[in-house]
Design a protein around this motif. Structure first.
Motif, PDB file in Angstrom:
ATOM      1  N   PRO A 179       0.808  -1.231   0.000  1.00 53.73           N
ATOM      2  CA  PRO A 179       0.000   0.000   0.000  1.00 53.73           C
ATOM      3  C   PRO A 179       0.841   1.280   0.000  1.00 53.73           C
ATOM      4  O   PRO A 179       0.468   2.265  -0.637  1.00 53.73           O
ATOM      5  CB  PRO A 179      -0.844  -0.114   1.269  1.00 53.73           C
ATOM      6  N   GLY A 180       1.965   1.279   0.703  1.00 52.14           N
ATOM      7  CA  GLY A 180       2.809   2.477   0.747  1.00 52.14           C
ATOM      8  C   GLY A 180       3.385   2.803  -0.615  1.00 52.14           C
ATOM      9  O   GLY A 180       3.435   3.979  -1.026  1.00 52.14           O
ATOM     10  N   ALA A 181       3.824   1.795  -1.338  1.00 56.08           N
ATOM     11  CA  ALA A 181       4.396   2.020  -2.674  1.00 56.08           C
ATOM     12  C   ALA A 181       3.325   2.481  -3.654  1.00 56.08           C
ATOM     13  O   ALA A 181       3.566   3.364  -4.480  1.00 56.08           O
ATOM     14  CB  ALA A 181       5.083   0.745  -3.170  1.00 56.08           C
ATOM     15  N   ILE A 182       2.144   1.896  -3.551  1.00 54.10           N
ATOM     16  CA  ILE A 182       1.047   2.305  -4.445  1.00 54.10           C
ATOM     17  C   ILE A 182       0.676   3.763  -4.184  1.00 54.10           C
ATOM     18  O   ILE A 182       0.569   4.564  -5.125  1.00 54.10           O
ATOM     19  CB  ILE A 182      -0.171   1.373  -4.280  1.00 54.10           C
ATOM     20  N   ARG A 183       0.507   4.122  -2.906  1.00 49.98           N
ATOM     21  CA  ARG A 183       0.169   5.516  -2.569  1.00 49.98           C
ATOM     22  C   ARG A 183       1.235   6.478  -3.061  1.00 49.98           C
ATOM     23  O   ARG A 183       0.932   7.549  -3.592  1.00 49.98           O
ATOM     24  CB  ARG A 183      -0.023   5.677  -1.064  1.00 49.98           C
ATOM     25  N   ALA A 184       2.489   6.109  -2.886  1.00 49.97           N
ATOM     26  CA  ALA A 184       3.588   6.982  -3.310  1.00 49.97           C
ATOM     27  C   ALA A 184       3.586   7.160  -4.823  1.00 49.97           C
ATOM     28  O   ALA A 184       3.761   8.277  -5.327  1.00 49.97           O
ATOM     29  CB  ALA A 184       4.924   6.420  -2.833  1.00 49.97           C
ATOM     30  N   LEU A 185       3.382   6.069  -5.557  1.00 49.24           N
ATOM     31  CA  LEU A 185       3.340   6.178  -7.012  1.00 49.24           C
ATOM     32  C   LEU A 185       2.140   6.996  -7.468  1.00 49.24           C
ATOM     33  O   LEU A 185       2.238   7.740  -8.458  1.00 49.24           O
ATOM     34  CB  LEU A 185       3.336   4.797  -7.661  1.00 49.24           C
ATOM     35  N   GLU A 186       1.030   6.871  -6.785  1.00 57.50           N
ATOM     36  CA  GLU A 186      -0.141   7.669  -7.146  1.00 57.50           C
ATOM     37  C   GLU A 186       0.146   9.160  -6.990  1.00 57.50           C
ATOM     38  O   GLU A 186      -0.354   9.971  -7.754  1.00 57.50           O
ATOM     39  CB  GLU A 186      -1.349   7.243  -6.314  1.00 57.50           C
ATOM     40  N   LYS A 187       0.981   9.493  -6.025  1.00 59.19           N
ATOM     41  CA  LYS A 187       1.387  10.890  -5.852  1.00 59.19           C
ATOM     42  C   LYS A 187       2.143  11.390  -7.088  1.00 59.19           C
ATOM     43  O   LYS A 187       1.996  12.539  -7.498  1.00 59.19           O
ATOM     44  CB  LYS A 187       2.265  11.012  -4.604  1.00 59.19           C
ATOM     45  N   PHE A 188       2.917  10.501  -7.699  1.00 60.65           N
ATOM     46  CA  PHE A 188       3.699  10.879  -8.880  1.00 60.65           C
ATOM     47  C   PHE A 188       2.831  11.075 -10.124  1.00 60.65           C
ATOM     48  O   PHE A 188       3.308  11.607 -11.117  1.00 60.65           O
ATOM     49  CB  PHE A 188       4.802   9.853  -9.156  1.00 60.65           C
ATOM     50  N   LEU A 189       1.578  10.660 -10.066  1.00 59.89           N
ATOM     51  CA  LEU A 189       0.690  10.909 -11.203  1.00 59.89           C
ATOM     52  C   LEU A 189       0.441  12.401 -11.395  1.00 59.89           C
ATOM     53  O   LEU A 189       0.057  12.835 -12.485  1.00 59.89           O
ATOM     54  CB  LEU A 189      -0.640  10.171 -11.017  1.00 59.89           C
ATOM     55  N   ASP A 190       0.683  13.185 -10.370  1.00 59.74           N
ATOM     56  CA  ASP A 190       0.522  14.640 -10.456  1.00 59.74           C
ATOM     57  C   ASP A 190       1.833  15.345 -10.821  1.00 59.74           C
ATOM     58  O   ASP A 190       1.870  16.569 -10.898  1.00 59.74           O
ATOM     59  CB  ASP A 190       0.007  15.193  -9.120  1.00 59.74           C
ATOM     60  N   ASP A 191       2.884  14.585 -11.025  1.00 66.88           N
ATOM     61  CA  ASP A 191       4.207  15.129 -11.376  1.00 66.88           C
ATOM     62  C   ASP A 191       4.431  14.893 -12.864  1.00 66.88           C
ATOM     63  O   ASP A 191       4.578  13.751 -13.305  1.00 66.88           O
ATOM     64  CB  ASP A 191       5.270  14.420 -10.534  1.00 66.88           C
ATOM     65  N   ASP A 192       4.462  15.966 -13.638  1.00 68.58           N
ATOM     66  CA  ASP A 192       4.609  15.832 -15.091  1.00 68.58           C
ATOM     67  C   ASP A 192       5.840  15.023 -15.481  1.00 68.58           C
ATOM     68  O   ASP A 192       5.812  14.276 -16.451  1.00 68.58           O
ATOM     69  CB  ASP A 192       4.654  17.211 -15.761  1.00 68.58           C
ATOM     70  N   GLY A 193       6.907  15.145 -14.730  1.00 65.64           N
ATOM     71  CA  GLY A 193       8.140  14.432 -15.062  1.00 65.64           C
ATOM     72  C   GLY A 193       8.095  12.939 -14.796  1.00 65.64           C
ATOM     73  O   GLY A 193       8.825  12.169 -15.418  1.00 65.64           O
ATOM     74  N   GLN A 194       7.243  12.517 -13.875  1.00 65.65           N
ATOM     75  CA  GLN A 194       7.199  11.099 -13.482  1.00 65.65           C
ATOM     76  C   GLN A 194       5.849  10.447 -13.754  1.00 65.65           C
ATOM     77  O   GLN A 194       5.665   9.268 -13.465  1.00 65.65           O
ATOM     78  CB  GLN A 194       7.550  10.958 -11.997  1.00 65.65           C
ATOM     79  N   ARG A 195       4.926  11.192 -14.310  1.00 68.92           N
ATOM     80  CA  ARG A 195       3.570  10.681 -14.538  1.00 68.92           C
ATOM     81  C   ARG A 195       3.570   9.405 -15.376  1.00 68.92           C
ATOM     82  O   ARG A 195       2.926   8.416 -15.017  1.00 68.92           O
ATOM     83  CB  ARG A 195       2.713  11.759 -15.209  1.00 68.92           C
ATOM     84  N   LEU A 197       1.437   1.440 -12.331  1.00 75.45           N
ATOM     85  CA  LEU A 197       0.110   1.332 -11.713  1.00 75.45           C
ATOM     86  C   LEU A 197      -0.940   0.711 -12.623  1.00 75.45           C
ATOM     87  O   LEU A 197      -1.840   0.007 -12.147  1.00 75.45           O
ATOM     88  CB  LEU A 197      -0.356   2.711 -11.252  1.00 75.45           C
ATOM     89  N   GLU A 198      -0.838   0.942 -13.924  1.00 79.23           N
ATOM     90  CA  GLU A 198      -1.870   0.466 -14.852  1.00 79.23           C
ATOM     91  C   GLU A 198      -2.171  -1.028 -14.717  1.00 79.23           C
ATOM     92  O   GLU A 198      -3.332  -1.412 -14.528  1.00 79.23           O
ATOM     93  CB  GLU A 198      -1.492   0.809 -16.289  1.00 79.23           C
ATOM     94  N   PRO A 199      -1.165  -1.921 -14.794  1.00 82.07           N
ATOM     95  CA  PRO A 199      -1.502  -3.350 -14.684  1.00 82.07           C
ATOM     96  C   PRO A 199      -2.087  -3.731 -13.320  1.00 82.07           C
ATOM     97  O   PRO A 199      -2.903  -4.658 -13.228  1.00 82.07           O
ATOM     98  CB  PRO A 199      -0.175  -4.069 -14.934  1.00 82.07           C
ATOM     99  N   MET A 200      -1.701  -2.995 -12.286  1.00 79.84           N
ATOM    100  CA  MET A 200      -2.261  -3.290 -10.960  1.00 79.84           C
ATOM    101  C   MET A 200      -3.730  -2.905 -10.895  1.00 79.84           C
ATOM    102  O   MET A 200      -4.544  -3.639 -10.330  1.00 79.84           O
ATOM    103  CB  MET A 200      -1.466  -2.557  -9.895  1.00 79.84           C
ATOM    104  N   TYR A 201      -4.053  -1.752 -11.448  1.00 80.10           N
ATOM    105  CA  TYR A 201      -5.447  -1.317 -11.456  1.00 80.10           C
ATOM    106  C   TYR A 201      -6.307  -2.270 -12.287  1.00 80.10           C
ATOM    107  O   TYR A 201      -7.423  -2.593 -11.900  1.00 80.10           O
ATOM    108  CB  TYR A 201      -5.564   0.098 -12.012  1.00 80.10           C
ATOM    109  N   ILE A 202      -5.774  -2.718 -13.421  1.00 78.77           N
ATOM    110  CA  ILE A 202      -6.522  -3.653 -14.272  1.00 78.77           C
ATOM    111  C   ILE A 202      -6.765  -4.965 -13.526  1.00 78.77           C
ATOM    112  O   ILE A 202      -7.876  -5.490 -13.515  1.00 78.77           O
ATOM    113  CB  ILE A 202      -5.791  -3.879 -15.611  1.00 78.77           C
ATOM    114  N   ALA A 203      -5.720  -5.485 -12.880  1.00 80.84           N
ATOM    115  CA  ALA A 203      -5.841  -6.752 -12.157  1.00 80.84           C
ATOM    116  C   ALA A 203      -6.858  -6.653 -11.014  1.00 80.84           C
ATOM    117  O   ALA A 203      -7.554  -7.619 -10.709  1.00 80.84           O
ATOM    118  CB  ALA A 203      -4.478  -7.180 -11.616  1.00 80.84           C
ATOM    119  N   ARG A 204      -6.964  -5.474 -10.400  1.00 84.41           N
ATOM    120  CA  ARG A 204      -7.897  -5.277  -9.277  1.00 84.41           C
ATOM    121  C   ARG A 204      -9.275  -4.814  -9.730  1.00 84.41           C
ATOM    122  O   ARG A 204     -10.153  -4.609  -8.901  1.00 84.41           O
ATOM    123  CB  ARG A 204      -7.353  -4.208  -8.314  1.00 84.41           C
ATOM    124  N   HIS A 205      -9.399  -4.593 -11.040  1.00 82.07           N
ATOM    125  CA  HIS A 205     -10.648  -4.048 -11.588  1.00 82.07           C
ATOM    126  C   HIS A 205     -10.982  -2.694 -10.939  1.00 82.07           C
ATOM    127  O   HIS A 205     -12.133  -2.397 -10.656  1.00 82.07           O
ATOM    128  CB  HIS A 205     -11.824  -5.023 -11.418  1.00 82.07           C
TER     129      HIS A 205
END
Length: 170
Positions: free
Chosen positions: A130-146, A153-161
């Motif tokens: 959960p900590g890594a997922i939350r941290a990566l989600e924060k980077f979705l707002d960073d143009d350089g790391q989005r 994150l994409e394959p994880m979201y797909i796997a979890r529906h």
């Protein structure tokens, strides 16, 4: 305490050819330096010497990690954690070290690329961290790391529906 410090230092020198005994005296030297003499830099040097002889020494590694944190020596801490990864005994330990490295690069070393790389590696070992997922989600707002964060994150979201989260990355 100074005389005891001197005895340990001298014995550590005398047993230069006997790594086990030298380790013993260096660990004692580090303890006296830090606890009784308030010399954290000397404790750091002693722990570093132990790790030169025994790179996988968990006691010295954890003690040195704590000293680096207290001294705000973030670059040295990152190097130490990278080395400890090579001696991780199981997947959980490796995931924990990767996550710790990612946080260090993210929060203290201002290196978002290396942070994302290490969050990715942590999730490779534990896709539900959960900590890594939350941290990566924060980077979705960073143009350089989005893009990098979205790729992880994409394959994880797909796997979890998790369709609402998936929509966010597009």
């Amino acid at each position: 305490w100074e005389p005891l410090y001197e005895v340990y230092a001298r014995r550590a020198e005398l047993f230069a050819g006997d790594d086990d005994r030298r380790r013993h005296y260096l660990m004692q030297l580090a303890q006296v330096s830090e606890v009784n003499l308030d010399r954290p830099l000397e404790a750091i040097r002693a722990y570093e010497q132990v790790l030169e002889m025994f790179p996988n020494d968990l006691d010295a590694g954890k003690a040195l990690e704590a000293r680096y944190v207290a001294a705000h020596r973030h670059a040295e801490l990152a190097d130490l954690l990278e080395k400890r990864l090579g001696f991780a005994e199981d997947l959980d330990e490796a995931v924990g070290l990767r996550f710790r490295l990612a946080q260090l690069y993210d929060e203290d070393l201002a290196d978002p690329e290396r942070a994302v790389e290490n969050y990715r590696a942590a999730l490779g070992g534990d896709p539900t961290h959960p900590g890594a997922i939350r941290a990566l989600e924060k980077f979705l707002d960073d143009d350089g790391q989005r893009v990098s964060a979205a790729e992880v994150l994409e394959p994880m979201y797909i796997a979890r529906h998790d369709w609402p989260s998936l929509v966010r990355i597009y």
